[in-house]
Enzyme design. Structure first.
Site, PDB file in Angstrom:
ATOM      1  N   SER A  74       0.803  -1.270  -0.117  1.00  0.00           N
ATOM      2  CA  SER A  74      -0.003   0.069   0.019  1.00  0.00           C
ATOM      3  C   SER A  74       0.899   1.129   0.080  1.00  0.00           C
ATOM      4  O   SER A  74       0.184   2.393  -0.021  1.00  0.00           O
ATOM      5  CB  SER A  74      -0.957   0.054   1.180  1.00  0.00           C
ATOM      6  OG  SER A  74      -1.915  -1.102   0.762  1.00  0.00           O
ATOM      7  N   VAL A  75       2.181   1.250  -0.069  1.00  0.00           N
ATOM      8  CA  VAL A  75       2.897   2.416  -0.096  1.00  0.00           C
ATOM      9  C   VAL A  75       2.674   2.853  -1.699  1.00  0.00           C
ATOM     10  O   VAL A  75       2.819   3.858  -2.001  1.00  0.00           O
ATOM     11  CB  VAL A  75       4.321   2.020   0.102  1.00  0.00           C
ATOM     12  CG1 VAL A  75       5.317   3.241  -0.409  1.00  0.00           C
ATOM     13  CG2 VAL A  75       4.574   1.886   1.608  1.00  0.00           C
TER      14      VAL A  75
END
Length: 381
Positions: free
Chosen positions: A106-107
């Site tokens: 999710s970065v």
């Protein structure tokens, strides 16, 4: 691969230990992926903790331990510390290769947001418009009356549960739509865009609370493609990766018809991720509009955050454009299985931590990691 063979790694197990120690740096061998082109070859990592060699940090079990001990105990693959734009420390686990792109989960959302900031600064995207102004086929879904800003702030009301361990429900169907899980002949999943446009609305209004749901960002990636007039990998390369001077090509997974997984499909090296953190620390460095970066530091709605599902992570914080504002002066980009970009302007520091943690989410380890990141940021170089 000392405990298993390449043939042991499959679409069904690639995110589980011990296979993840290899697959997290070789995602493109498991899931179809597109390239985010860089300009040239990066420099060889130094792999030296420098002045942090003897640093003591709060341990996972509450004791004090060395930074190296913490990194090993937390299943870290890579750590990089940048201060005032200069790399001052690098560390790599024995099984890891710092020259290979590592999946960041999710970065990816946070990098997608930086691209959005660039496109908005060029007049190609408006956060005030409705999502359906860009993706009209979402008109029958939960997103029909949502704004682009609500999409980027995770304030969308959706009838969808974010359950990373789900094996038979809605999240598994979502994973199959992205190409991340084997499909089921008895109940085949659609392509990613079709899946997103089938999600119904929840029982609250948009904007009332922070509701972390990954399909929101996959839809945001489609919005950016429509606004920017190109595929997401090319837009990221042309507007972010090459202009900021990334040293290595990045990757992003794609579904069966080539839709990129903006929510969690990117892989990149720690060095290049540090450059993105430095862009945020330096207010865009002329590449991203200062207005957009300043908005990240101001943060999002604290009322929505307090009403949401991630409050315990940063009790006094908020969430804006897929970045966590900690409430104590830092910004963070966070991905499951232990991926972090930490930006601390007070010490002019950016820290990147890439991992192959066994559990997707570990709240206790997250808190210990925050303490470690703050200790590293405040330590003298």
């Amino acid at each position: 691969m000392t405990d298993f063979k390449r043939s042991d790694v499959t679409l069904a197990n690639w995110r589980t230990a011990p296979f993840s120690q290899w697959s997290f740096q070789n995602v493109s061998e498991v899931v179809p992926s597109a390239v985010i082109k860089a300009k040239g070859e990066g420099e060889a990592p130094s792999l030296n903790l420098g002045g942090l060699e003897d640093l003591q940090v709060p341990g996972i079990d509450g004791t004090v331990q060395s930074l190296k001990e913490f990194l090993t105990a937390s299943e870290t693959d890579e750590l990089l510390v940048m201060r005032n734009g200069r790399i001052v420390a690098e560390w790599s686990a024995d099984h890891s290769n710092p020259a290979r792109p590592h999946i960041i989960f999710s970065v990816s959302k946070s990098l997608t947001a930086l691209l959005a900031g660039i496109l908005a600064g060029k007049g190609l995207l408006s956060f005030d418009k409705l999502v359906i102004d860009y993706v009209p086929e979402a008109s029958g879904s939960a997103y029909a009356d949502a704004t682009v800003q609500q999409l980027f702030d995770m304030e969308i009301s959706v009838d969808f549960v974010e359950d990373y361990l789900d094996t038979s429900g809605g999240f598994d169907r979502y994973r199959r739509a992205t190409g991340w899980n084997p499909d089921r002949p008895d109940s085949p999943a659609p392509d990613l865009n079709s899946f997103i446009c089938s999600i119904g609305k929840g029982d609250w209004r948009h904007g009332e609370k922070h509701s972390y749901r990954s399909p929101n960002t996959d839809l945001a990636g489609i919005v950016l493609e429509r606004a920017g007039g190109g595929r997401l990998p090319s837009l990221l390369s042309d507007h972010l990766w090459q202009p900021m001077g990334a040293g290595c090509d990045a990757m992003i997974t794609v579904d069966r018809i080539g839709t990129a997984r903006a929510a969690g499909g990117m892989s990149a090296t720690a060095r290049d991720l540090a450059l993105t953190g430095e862009l945020v620390r330096t207010r865009g460095a002329g590449l991203i509009a200062e207005k957009f970066i300043d908005d990240l530091w101001t943060g999002g709605s604290r009322d929505a955050w307090k009403n949401g599902d991630q409050t315990s992570l940063f009790p006094s914080g908020s969430y804006r454009n897929y970045w966590y504002e900690t409430g104590e002066g830092e910004l963070a980009a966070i991905g499951i299985h232990g991926q972090w970009i930490w930006v601390d302007p007070a010490t002019s520091t950016v820290v990147v931590k890439l991992s192959s943690q066994t559990l997707p989410v570990d709240a206790e380890l997250d808190q210990a990691t925050v303490c470690m990141l703050r200790t590293v940021s405040r330590a003298a170089a």
